[in-house]
Design a protein around this motif. Structure first.
Motif, PDB file in Angstrom:
ATOM      1  N   LEU A  38       0.833  -1.208   0.000  1.00 19.19           N
ATOM      2  CA  LEU A  38       0.000   0.000   0.000  1.00 19.19           C
ATOM      3  C   LEU A  38       0.865   1.254   0.000  1.00 19.19           C
ATOM      4  O   LEU A  38       0.618   2.204  -0.757  1.00 19.19           O
ATOM      5  CB  LEU A  38      -0.921  -0.003   1.219  1.00 19.19           C
ATOM      6  N   LEU A  39       1.901   1.270   0.831  1.00 18.36           N
ATOM      7  CA  LEU A  39       2.794   2.429   0.904  1.00 18.36           C
ATOM      8  C   LEU A  39       3.498   2.670  -0.434  1.00 18.36           C
ATOM      9  O   LEU A  39       3.674   3.821  -0.855  1.00 18.36           O
ATOM     10  CB  LEU A  39       3.829   2.233   2.011  1.00 18.36           C
ATOM     11  N   ILE A  40       3.892   1.591  -1.101  1.00 20.16           N
ATOM     12  CA  ILE A  40       4.564   1.725  -2.397  1.00 20.16           C
ATOM     13  C   ILE A  40       3.615   2.320  -3.425  1.00 20.16           C
ATOM     14  O   ILE A  40       3.970   3.240  -4.175  1.00 20.16           O
ATOM     15  CB  ILE A  40       5.092   0.354  -2.865  1.00 20.16           C
ATOM     16  N   GLN A  41       2.370   1.806  -3.459  1.00 24.95           N
ATOM     17  CA  GLN A  41       1.391   2.327  -4.424  1.00 24.95           C
ATOM     18  C   GLN A  41       1.051   3.786  -4.149  1.00 24.95           C
ATOM     19  O   GLN A  41       0.932   4.591  -5.075  1.00 24.95           O
ATOM     20  CB  GLN A  41       0.111   1.485  -4.386  1.00 24.95           C
ATOM     21  N   VAL A  42       0.898   4.125  -2.874  1.00 25.40           N
ATOM     22  CA  VAL A  42       0.605   5.516  -2.515  1.00 25.40           C
ATOM     23  C   VAL A  42       1.754   6.422  -2.958  1.00 25.40           C
ATOM     24  O   VAL A  42       1.537   7.508  -3.509  1.00 25.40           O
ATOM     25  CB  VAL A  42       0.354   5.643  -1.001  1.00 25.40           C
ATOM     26  N   SER A  43       2.992   5.975  -2.731  1.00 31.20           N
ATOM     27  CA  SER A  43       4.163   6.760  -3.141  1.00 31.20           C
ATOM     28  C   SER A  43       4.148   7.022  -4.640  1.00 31.20           C
ATOM     29  O   SER A  43       4.396   8.147  -5.100  1.00 31.20           O
ATOM     30  CB  SER A  43       5.448   6.019  -2.755  1.00 31.20           C
ATOM     31  N   LEU A  90      -7.229   1.664  -4.427  1.00 30.19           N
ATOM     32  CA  LEU A  90      -5.985   0.968  -4.731  1.00 30.19           C
ATOM     33  C   LEU A  90      -6.283  -0.523  -4.828  1.00 30.19           C
ATOM     34  O   LEU A  90      -7.107  -1.048  -4.068  1.00 30.19           O
ATOM     35  CB  LEU A  90      -4.951   1.215  -3.627  1.00 30.19           C
ATOM     36  N   LYS A  91      -5.634  -1.212  -5.742  1.00 25.21           N
ATOM     37  CA  LYS A  91      -5.853  -2.650  -5.896  1.00 25.21           C
ATOM     38  C   LYS A  91      -4.663  -3.409  -5.324  1.00 25.21           C
ATOM     39  O   LYS A  91      -3.536  -3.278  -5.803  1.00 25.21           O
ATOM     40  CB  LYS A  91      -6.062  -2.994  -7.370  1.00 25.21           C
ATOM     41  N   LEU A  92      -4.936  -4.183  -4.278  1.00 29.28           N
ATOM     42  CA  LEU A  92      -3.889  -4.951  -3.602  1.00 29.28           C
ATOM     43  C   LEU A  92      -4.360  -6.381  -3.402  1.00 29.28           C
ATOM     44  O   LEU A  92      -5.410  -6.616  -2.792  1.00 29.28           O
ATOM     45  CB  LEU A  92      -3.556  -4.322  -2.241  1.00 29.28           C
ATOM     46  N   ASN A  93      -3.590  -7.310  -3.942  1.00 28.75           N
ATOM     47  CA  ASN A  93      -3.899  -8.740  -3.785  1.00 28.75           C
ATOM     48  C   ASN A  93      -5.340  -9.062  -4.182  1.00 28.75           C
ATOM     49  O   ASN A  93      -6.049  -9.815  -3.501  1.00 28.75           O
ATOM     50  CB  ASN A  93      -3.640  -9.183  -2.338  1.00 28.75           C
ATOM     51  N   GLY A  94      -5.777  -8.477  -5.294  1.00 29.18           N
ATOM     52  CA  GLY A  94      -7.095  -8.801  -5.812  1.00 29.18           C
ATOM     53  C   GLY A  94      -8.244  -8.110  -5.121  1.00 29.18           C
ATOM     54  O   GLY A  94      -9.409  -8.397  -5.425  1.00 29.18           O
ATOM     55  N   ARG A  95      -7.979  -7.192  -4.199  1.00 32.09           N
ATOM     56  CA  ARG A  95      -9.065  -6.479  -3.528  1.00 32.09           C
ATOM     57  C   ARG A  95      -8.867  -4.976  -3.654  1.00 32.09           C
ATOM     58  O   ARG A  95      -7.742  -4.490  -3.790  1.00 32.09           O
ATOM     59  CB  ARG A  95      -9.168  -6.882  -2.062  1.00 32.09           C
ATOM     60  N   GLU A  96      -9.989  -4.262  -3.627  1.00 32.00           N
ATOM     61  CA  GLU A  96      -9.934  -2.804  -3.706  1.00 32.00           C
ATOM     62  C   GLU A  96      -9.874  -2.213  -2.301  1.00 32.00           C
ATOM     63  O   GLU A  96     -10.641  -2.615  -1.420  1.00 32.00           O
ATOM     64  CB  GLU A  96     -11.153  -2.250  -4.446  1.00 32.00           C
ATOM     65  N   ILE A  97      -8.958  -1.277  -2.115  1.00 37.39           N
ATOM     66  CA  ILE A  97      -8.787  -0.642  -0.808  1.00 37.39           C
ATOM     67  C   ILE A  97      -8.883   0.869  -0.985  1.00 37.39           C
ATOM     68  O   ILE A  97      -8.211   1.447  -1.841  1.00 37.39           O
ATOM     69  CB  ILE A  97      -7.430  -1.023  -0.180  1.00 37.39           C
ATOM     70  N   TYR A  98      -9.728   1.470  -0.179  1.00 39.27           N
ATOM     71  CA  TYR A  98      -9.862   2.927  -0.204  1.00 39.27           C
ATOM     72  C   TYR A  98      -9.075   3.517   0.964  1.00 39.27           C
ATOM     73  O   TYR A  98      -9.113   2.998   2.079  1.00 39.27           O
ATOM     74  CB  TYR A  98     -11.328   3.336  -0.082  1.00 39.27           C
ATOM     75  N   THR A  99      -8.350   4.568   0.669  1.00 42.48           N
ATOM     76  CA  THR A  99      -7.612   5.239   1.731  1.00 42.48           C
ATOM     77  C   THR A  99      -7.686   6.746   1.503  1.00 42.48           C
ATOM     78  O   THR A  99      -8.089   7.209   0.436  1.00 42.48           O
ATOM     79  CB  THR A  99      -6.143   4.782   1.770  1.00 42.48           C
ATOM     80  N   SER A 100      -7.327   7.494   2.498  1.00 41.58           N
ATOM     81  CA  SER A 100      -7.292   8.951   2.398  1.00 41.58           C
ATOM     82  C   SER A 100      -6.064   9.435   3.159  1.00 41.58           C
ATOM     83  O   SER A 100      -5.377   8.644   3.812  1.00 41.58           O
ATOM     84  CB  SER A 100      -8.569   9.577   2.982  1.00 41.58           C
TER      85      SER A 100
END
Length: 421
Positions: free
Chosen positions: A155-160, A209-219
């Motif tokens: 997640l941190l890598i994708q956000v970066s 964000l898509k991580l391991n086949g699931r969608e994750i919402y963050t802010s």
């Protein structure tokens, strides 16, 4: 060493000097001149030199000038050694020391260096306005705990990667630690530029964000500090942006907040309150107020809710909204929560002994998420055993949000507590 055959390269000084990397040529010529003129006992220089394949190799050149009877240097004898592997290893060590291993972004050390450089430029009136953005992912700990550290790292890598797309060339984007990032925006003409970038960051993270086949919402919560607001620079400016970020986070629906001096005064006051809270827990400077719970059906007293108060030595009686959040952030809530449980259970047992003819009363106690660790049930058993209170007289109040965020952890605890009565 340079990939040439003997007949492909001449023996003139210009042949050598013309192949030296342009960025290294001046220091090489200075080192040569200093030795030839007798100002240094020997010649030594590390520089890059052009290989036949078009790449540059690092070499170490060492030598001694040979002088004639009039002390004029007429030749130089020495050696040239390929030190490319050593230089690359050194450069990698320097890079690793200044960059985050997970994301590859600059780390706090490199960010601070560039921030201090920007502050120095402005102090000499060479640079314009600049700003620092301090960013913190919302609810990252919950995601990390529930999905695992490997997913948290992804997640941190994708956000970066997403946030890099919002920045201008030359902006410094760094990972400060954990889920905290910082951005240095140099040479901005007006504040609106920084606010626009903060808005773009917010919009970037609206998409899942898509991580391991699931969608994750963050802010993300963002604090912004401008160089023109203060004569304090470097780490102090980063601190101001951090304070503004915290202000944005506690305001919930605000994605970014701009620092002002009132925020600093609040932060200093909060820090002092944290220090006082640590002392108060050791000294047990707390008391409980018991709010009656009345049965409207039976028209009688059914129990009490234990409400903690802090008898502050300077500020008088403080209510939970002034110190519970600090206790949770610092982990002091565990000690405070245990004291509340012990005191309220002891008080209820005393009342039940003094008024045996009254209807069975219950005592309700609010529980923080930090108290719900693996040993929580054992702690409850111990308190009930020490106070002699029947387990059916104790009511634990837990917020729905807490259960939803930590369902896998809390479900087994709730089962054990139910079995305990």
């Amino acid at each position: 060493m340079l990939g040439f055959e003997t007949n492909e390269i001449s023996e003139t000084p210009d042949e050598w000097l013309s192949r030296v990397h342009p960025d290294d040529l001046i220091q090489l010529e200075q080192a040569l001149s200093a030795h030839i003129e007798g100002r240094t006992p020997s010649f030594r220089s590390e520089h890059r030199i052009l290989h036949k394949d078009g790449s540059y190799r690092w070499v170490l050149s060492r030598g001694l000038a040979v002088h004639d009877s009039s002390s004029k240097a007429y030749r130089i004898a020495g050696s040239m050694t390929d030190v490319t592997e050593r230089k690359e290893a050194e450069e990698q060590l320097i890079y690793d020391a200044l960059h985050d291993a997970l994301t590859g972004l600059p780390n706090r050390t490199l960010f601070s260096d560039r921030l201090n450089h920007a502050a120095h430029r402005e102090s000499r009136h060479e640079g314009g306005l600049f700003a620092v953005l301090f960013l913190d992912l919302d609810r990252f700990k919950v995601l990390n705990d529930s999905l695992g550290h490997a997913t948290g790292d992804a997640l941190l890598i994708q956000v970066s990667e997403k946030l890099l797309k919002t920045l201008r060339p030359g902006d410094t984007f760094a990972r400060i630690g954990g889920d905290e990032f910082a951005i240095l925006l140099e040479d901005i003409e007006k504040r609106e530029e920084a606010l626009a970038i903060a808005g773009r960051i917010r919009d970037q993270l609206k998409q899942p964000l898509k991580l391991n086949g699931r969608e994750i919402y963050t802010s993300i919560s963002i604090g912004i500090a401008f160089s023109s607001d203060s004569y304090e620079y470097g780490e102090n400016l980063l601190r101001n942006a951090d304070i503004a970020m915290y202000h944005a986070k506690i305001n919930g629906n605000v994605s970014y907040s701009v620092f002002d001096n009132s925020m600093y005064a609040t932060a200093v006051s909060r820090l002092q309150l944290e220090t006082d809270l640590r002392r108060a827990i050791n000294a047990e400077d707390f008391c409980l107020h018991y709010q009656p719970i009345v049965s409207m059906k039976k028209r009688c007293l059914a129990g009490f809710e234990a409400l903690v108060r802090w008898q502050h030595h300077d500020r008088g009686l403080l209510y939970p909204d002034e110190f519970i959040s600090i206790a949770e952030e610092t982990g002091l809530i565990k000690d405070l929560g245990r004291w509340v449980l012990e005191a309220s259970c002891g008080q209820m047992q005393e009342w039940q002994s003094r008024f045996p003819d009254a209807a069975p009363l219950t005592i309700s106690v609010n529980i923080s998420s930090q108290q719900l660790g693996p040993n929580f049930v054992d702690q409850i058993k111990q308190i009930l055993n020490e106070t002699g209170l029947d387990s059916a007289s104790l009511v634990l109040e837990i917020t729905e949000t807490m259960i939803m965020e930590k369902a896998e952890l809390i479900a087994p605890l709730l089962t054990e507590l139910k079995e305990l009565g």
